[in-house]
Write a protein that holds these residues in place. Structure first.
Motif, PDB file in Angstrom:
ATOM      1  N   SER A  38       0.814  -1.211   0.000  1.00  0.00           N
ATOM      2  CA  SER A  38       0.000   0.000   0.000  1.00  0.00           C
ATOM      3  C   SER A  38       0.847   1.260   0.000  1.00  0.00           C
ATOM      4  CB  SER A  38      -0.935   0.003   1.216  1.00  0.00           C
ATOM      5  OG  SER A  38      -0.187   0.024   2.424  1.00  0.00           O
ATOM      6  N   GLU A  86      -8.949  10.320   9.156  1.00  0.00           N
ATOM      7  CA  GLU A  86      -8.869   9.138   8.302  1.00  0.00           C
ATOM      8  C   GLU A  86      -9.706   7.977   8.814  1.00  0.00           C
ATOM      9  OE1 GLU A  86      -7.123   8.448   5.189  1.00  0.00           O
ATOM     10  OE2 GLU A  86      -7.565  10.589   5.303  1.00  0.00           O
ATOM     11  N   THR A 101     -11.115   2.292   9.371  1.00  0.00           N
ATOM     12  CA  THR A 101     -10.967   3.169   8.221  1.00  0.00           C
ATOM     13  C   THR A 101     -12.276   3.216   7.428  1.00  0.00           C
ATOM     14  OG1 THR A 101     -10.243   1.443   6.695  1.00  0.00           O
ATOM     15  CG2 THR A 101      -8.545   2.501   8.042  1.00  0.00           C
ATOM     16  N   ARG A 102     -12.322   4.118   6.455  1.00  0.00           N
ATOM     17  CA  ARG A 102     -13.528   4.271   5.640  1.00  0.00           C
ATOM     18  C   ARG A 102     -13.838   3.016   4.834  1.00  0.00           C
ATOM     19  NH1 ARG A 102     -10.618   9.008   4.474  1.00  0.00           N
ATOM     20  NH2 ARG A 102     -11.354  10.837   5.629  1.00  0.00           N
ATOM     21  N   PHE A 103     -12.819   2.246   4.494  1.00  0.00           N
ATOM     22  CA  PHE A 103     -13.056   1.062   3.667  1.00  0.00           C
ATOM     23  C   PHE A 103     -13.163  -0.215   4.489  1.00  0.00           C
ATOM     24  CE2 PHE A 103      -8.489   1.965   3.696  1.00  0.00           C
ATOM     25  CZ  PHE A 103      -7.933   0.752   4.060  1.00  0.00           C
ATOM     26  N   GLU A 127      -7.265   5.707  -0.407  1.00  0.00           N
ATOM     27  CA  GLU A 127      -8.642   5.974   0.002  1.00  0.00           C
ATOM     28  C   GLU A 127      -9.557   4.786  -0.252  1.00  0.00           C
ATOM     29  OE1 GLU A 127     -10.147  10.247  -0.246  1.00  0.00           O
ATOM     30  OE2 GLU A 127      -8.886  10.072  -2.034  1.00  0.00           O
ATOM     31  N   ARG A 128      -9.390   4.133  -1.407  1.00  0.00           N
ATOM     32  CA  ARG A 128     -10.225   2.981  -1.775  1.00  0.00           C
ATOM     33  C   ARG A 128      -9.303   1.906  -2.372  1.00  0.00           C
ATOM     34  NH1 ARG A 128     -13.152   7.557  -2.488  1.00  0.00           N
ATOM     35  NH2 ARG A 128     -12.077   8.027  -4.443  1.00  0.00           N
ATOM     36  N   SER A 130      -9.369  -1.303  -2.953  1.00  0.00           N
ATOM     37  CA  SER A 130      -9.830  -2.268  -3.961  1.00  0.00           C
ATOM     38  C   SER A 130      -9.962  -1.605  -5.331  1.00  0.00           C
ATOM     39  CB  SER A 130     -11.152  -2.907  -3.534  1.00  0.00           C
ATOM     40  OG  SER A 130     -10.947  -3.818  -2.466  1.00  0.00           O
ATOM     41  N   GLU A 131     -10.352  -0.335  -5.363  1.00  0.00           N
ATOM     42  CA  GLU A 131     -10.377   0.382  -6.631  1.00  0.00           C
ATOM     43  C   GLU A 131      -8.953   0.583  -7.149  1.00  0.00           C
ATOM     44  OE1 GLU A 131     -12.694   3.941  -6.566  1.00  0.00           O
ATOM     45  OE2 GLU A 131     -14.396   2.970  -5.552  1.00  0.00           O
ATOM     46  N   SER A 132      -8.017   0.823  -6.255  1.00  0.00           N
ATOM     47  CA  SER A 132      -6.610   0.914  -6.658  1.00  0.00           C
ATOM     48  C   SER A 132      -6.134  -0.402  -7.257  1.00  0.00           C
ATOM     49  CB  SER A 132      -5.745   1.274  -5.444  1.00  0.00           C
ATOM     50  OG  SER A 132      -6.148   2.486  -4.845  1.00  0.00           O
ATOM     51  N   GLY A 165      -6.973  -4.400  -0.013  1.00  0.00           N
ATOM     52  CA  GLY A 165      -7.703  -4.240  -1.262  1.00  0.00           C
ATOM     53  C   GLY A 165      -7.382  -5.396  -2.187  1.00  0.00           C
TER      54      GLY A 165
END
Length: 251
Positions: A38, A86, A101-103, A127-128, A130-132, A165
């Motif tokens: 990460s 965060e 965290t947000r995710f 921030e996201r 899995s999208e990364s 992710g």
């Protein structure tokens, strides 16, 4: 299976095309799993910040004072403010900040890193993630990508690699309904394979100044199992989280 680090990656900076940088350094096979730390994902996505970007609130000041009292050393309230911003929840505020965290990931200090952060004080998690992972997968034309981090575990010393992710594969494989060697039907076993792959990759990537943040896992097969994308426990079913919400540090 075989694991090896992608060699000769330079220091990653904001805007770098991670997928292209990986692709030009290794010949990938269709069924490889690419595990990316990460830290380099965050750097490529501009998640480097200064402490001054987080002016301390009264809550952050109070948290820093309490942690300083426990630790016997000064704590920067700006760091506490970064953790607050965060996080969706501070599960514990002492003797350390355990956060959600947000995710959905739960860890200390919202996973904020203060090591190997050229050009700034803090490295925040993607921030996201899995999208990364999906963007890297598409850029590589790969089947499977895992974004990893290191964190501690309850009831164990030390840290290990974990997945935060993933893309192109289920998070876990489900053994329920299958038979053991004695013919008994298994009723509870769900194997979190993305965490296991992240942990194995961390043995190769190393820590500190190793400079090998991307690992290829080759000749690993998911197998003929049902899969699930359940990875982070939902709060209503996470009894440890519920207990910690009621716990108060007395030290």
């Amino acid at each position: 299976m075989e694991l090896f680090a992608v060699p000769d990656l330079p220091e990653i900076r904001d805007g770098d095309d991670l997928a292209a940088m990986i692709d030009e350094r290794v010949d990938l096979r269709e069924d490889d799993v690419i595990v990316v730390a990460s830290t380099v994902v965050s750097k490529a996505e501009g998640r480097v910040f200064d402490l001054d970007d987080f002016p301390a609130s009264e809550r952050a000041e109070a948290i820093a004072d309490r942690l300083a009292e426990i630790a016997g050393e000064e704590k920067d309230p700006r760091f506490a403010q970064a953790v607050i911003e965060e996080s969706t929840e501070l599960i514990t505020e002492a003797p350390f900040l355990l956060t959600a965290t947000r995710f959905g990931h739960i860890g200390v200090n919202a996973g904020i890193d203060r090591s190997n952060v050229p050009g700034g004080d803090l490295l925040l998690l993607p921030e996201r993630p899995s999208e990364s992972a999906e963007r890297i997968r598409e850029g590589l034309g790969a089947d499977r990508v895992v974004v990893s981090d290191t964190c501690g575990r309850p009831f164990r010393h030390g840290q290990r690699g974990v997945a935060i992710g993933w893309a192109g594969m289920p998070a876990s494989r489900d053994w329920r309904g299958e038979r053991d060697r004695d013919g008994r039907e298994m009723g509870v076993t769900v194997q979190n394979v993305i965490d296991e792959l992240a942990s194995a990759a961390n043995l190769v990537a190393g820590e500190g100044d190793g400079g090998t943040p991307v690992v290829v896992v080759r000749d690993w097969a998911f197998g003929d199992h049902d899969g699930s994308d359940n990875h982070f426990r939902e709060p209503e079913g996470d009894f440890v989280r519920q207990a910690l919400r009621q716990w108060t540090f007395d030290g």
